[in-house]
Design a protein around this motif. Structure first.
Motif, PDB file in Angstrom:
ATOM      1  N   GLY A 187      32.916  30.528  36.582  1.00 17.40           N
ATOM      2  CA  GLY A 187      33.461  31.876  36.510  1.00 17.40           C
ATOM      3  C   GLY A 187      34.961  31.917  36.351  1.00 17.40           C
ATOM      4  O   GLY A 187      35.537  32.984  36.159  1.00 17.40           O
ATOM      5  N   ASN A 188      35.606  30.746  36.421  1.00 13.17           N
ATOM      6  CA  ASN A 188      37.065  30.700  36.311  1.00 13.17           C
ATOM      7  C   ASN A 188      37.527  30.090  34.987  1.00 13.17           C
ATOM      8  O   ASN A 188      38.632  29.583  34.866  1.00 13.17           O
ATOM      9  CB  ASN A 188      37.655  29.898  37.478  1.00 13.17           C
ATOM     10  N   ASN A 215      39.163  31.466  45.285  1.00 13.78           N
ATOM     11  CA  ASN A 215      38.273  31.734  44.155  1.00 13.78           C
ATOM     12  C   ASN A 215      38.424  33.173  43.679  1.00 13.78           C
ATOM     13  O   ASN A 215      38.404  33.456  42.475  1.00 13.78           O
ATOM     14  CB  ASN A 215      36.821  31.452  44.532  1.00 13.78           C
ATOM     15  N   THR A 216      38.589  34.112  44.616  1.00 11.02           N
ATOM     16  CA  THR A 216      38.820  35.513  44.257  1.00 11.02           C
ATOM     17  C   THR A 216      40.112  35.645  43.461  1.00 11.02           C
ATOM     18  O   THR A 216      40.170  36.364  42.453  1.00 11.02           O
ATOM     19  CB  THR A 216      38.896  36.384  45.518  1.00 11.02           C
ATOM     20  N   GLN A 241      35.919  26.078  39.448  1.00 10.45           N
ATOM     21  CA  GLN A 241      34.608  26.613  39.797  1.00 10.45           C
ATOM     22  C   GLN A 241      34.071  27.494  38.680  1.00 10.45           C
ATOM     23  O   GLN A 241      34.819  27.988  37.838  1.00 10.45           O
ATOM     24  CB  GLN A 241      34.695  27.408  41.104  1.00 10.45           C
ATOM     25  N   CYS A 282      41.459  33.383  41.600  1.00 15.71           N
ATOM     26  CA  CYS A 282      41.240  32.818  40.268  1.00 15.71           C
ATOM     27  C   CYS A 282      40.498  33.790  39.358  1.00 15.71           C
ATOM     28  O   CYS A 282      40.836  33.934  38.174  1.00 15.71           O
ATOM     29  CB  CYS A 282      40.456  31.520  40.380  1.00 15.71           C
ATOM     30  N   VAL A 283      39.506  34.462  39.898  1.00 19.89           N
ATOM     31  CA  VAL A 283      38.747  35.434  39.104  1.00 19.89           C
ATOM     32  C   VAL A 283      39.662  36.566  38.649  1.00 19.89           C
ATOM     33  O   VAL A 283      39.621  37.004  37.484  1.00 19.89           O
ATOM     34  CB  VAL A 283      37.552  35.972  39.914  1.00 19.89           C
ATOM     35  N   SER A 327      39.585  25.324  43.380  1.00 18.47           N
ATOM     36  CA  SER A 327      39.028  26.621  42.988  1.00 18.47           C
ATOM     37  C   SER A 327      39.123  26.936  41.503  1.00 18.47           C
ATOM     38  O   SER A 327      38.204  27.549  40.950  1.00 18.47           O
ATOM     39  CB  SER A 327      39.693  27.738  43.807  1.00 18.47           C
ATOM     40  N   ALA A 383      42.053  35.297  35.945  1.00 16.92           N
ATOM     41  CA  ALA A 383      41.368  35.169  34.655  1.00 16.92           C
ATOM     42  C   ALA A 383      41.167  36.528  33.991  1.00 16.92           C
ATOM     43  O   ALA A 383      41.138  36.629  32.761  1.00 16.92           O
ATOM     44  CB  ALA A 383      40.023  34.469  34.850  1.00 16.92           C
ATOM     45  N   ALA A 384      41.065  37.572  34.810  1.00 18.33           N
ATOM     46  CA  ALA A 384      40.876  38.924  34.280  1.00 18.33           C
ATOM     47  C   ALA A 384      42.197  39.561  33.853  1.00 18.33           C
ATOM     48  O   ALA A 384      42.212  40.695  33.360  1.00 18.33           O
ATOM     49  CB  ALA A 384      40.192  39.797  35.323  1.00 18.33           C
TER      50      ALA A 384
END
Length: 295
Positions: free
Chosen positions: A249-250, A225-226, A247, A228-229, A244, A232-233
């Protein structure tokens, strides 16, 4: 008096006829009459006065009727408890899961499970892989859910979902227009890798090695998940489990198949030290259904 005799006494008090009492209890009218005679003989006093084919309880019969209220209320409560246990409507269940499954398969299964069993209490914790194994062996949790599994003595397992690792990246990434991403495509580009020593991290490294591509992450993280975040950034691309990227936030991620194919198997785990509770078995069925919906 035994419980059956008290039940007959109470039915006759309510209906004032042996015929109506017999209908309520699914007995014959002679059986009710014989039971009343036997009770009066045992008690040593009359229980009913017979007037115009109707039975009127004596003061002694009414005293027994009132005293038996508590007994039958307790009996009804016990019957309800047995039904709840049979239908797994009450109890306590502890589960642990790694983040990808804790935020994908488990929530819908848990929602349906608790909606049907509002009196059930759950303990749900999100842990790393090692914490799942420790929790099961120490009996802190009855069920565990992980991505990837290495055999552990005393731990039973079942594959609940079969998937493959995917590549994620921001929409502006130079590889975003490709239908499939290979390990070689990611060489010399900013790349977010998974921590060495973890199940998924080692699986991705093995895939790069089998493709003859050097594994050179710009950033290394513990959780998918980290990754993916960060992807995305705009930090770079990442190879993560198939759960993931969906989820919260992604959003905005481009998701592509990754080659070489890298299995991402979801497992249900439990301790072999004790048999699973009925509640745990029912929850496993809900997880299986939730998994089929994801597929």
């Amino acid at each position: 008096m035994n419980l059956r005799q008290l039940e007959i006494l109470r039915a006759v008090v309510r209906h004032r006829t042996t015929v109506a009492a017999a209908e309520e209890l699914s007995l014959s009218q002679p059986a009710i009459s014989n039971a009343l005679k036997a009770m009066e003989t045992q008690a040593g006093f009359a229980l009913f006065e017979r007037v115009n084919n109707r039975l009127f309880p004596t003061a002694e019969a009414m005293a027994l009727y009132k005293e038996s209220e508590t007994i039958f209320a307790l009996h009804a409560k016990l019957e309800n408890r047995v039904r709840d246990l049979r239908e797994c409507r009450t109890g306590h269940l502890s589960i642990v899961a790694t983040p990808p499954l804790a935020y994908s398969i488990i929530p819908p299964a848990l929602s349906v499970f608790l909606r049907r069993r509002p009196q059930t209490r759950m303990f749900f914790d999100v842990r790393r892989y090692e914490g799942i194994i420790d929790g099961l062996l120490s009996r802190v949790a009855e069920l565990g859910f992980v991505l990837g599994f290495s055999h552990h003595p005393g731990i039973a397992h079942e594959v609940v979902h079969t998937g493959e690792m995917v590549c994620v990246m921001p929409p502006q990434h130079p590889l975003a227009d490709r239908a499939v991403i290979t390990a070689s495509d990611l060489v010399d580009l900013p790349f977010i890798g998974l921590e060495r020593g973890t199940q998924l991290g080692e699986a991705v490294r093995a895939s790069f090695a089998s493709a003859g591509a050097p594994f050179q992450p710009t950033v290394e993280v513990r959780y998918c998940n980290t990754a993916c975040v960060l992807a995305a950034a705009g930090v770079g691309a990442a190879v993560v489990d198939p759960f993931s990227p969906h989820q919260a936030g992604n959003q905005g991620l481009v998701i592509r198949p990754f080659l070489p194919k890298t299995p991402a198997l979801a497992y249900m785990l439990w301790s072999e030290a004790e048999p699973l509770s009925r509640l745990a078995r029912v929850f496993l069925d809900e997880v299986r259904r939730a998994s089929r919906q994801l597929e």
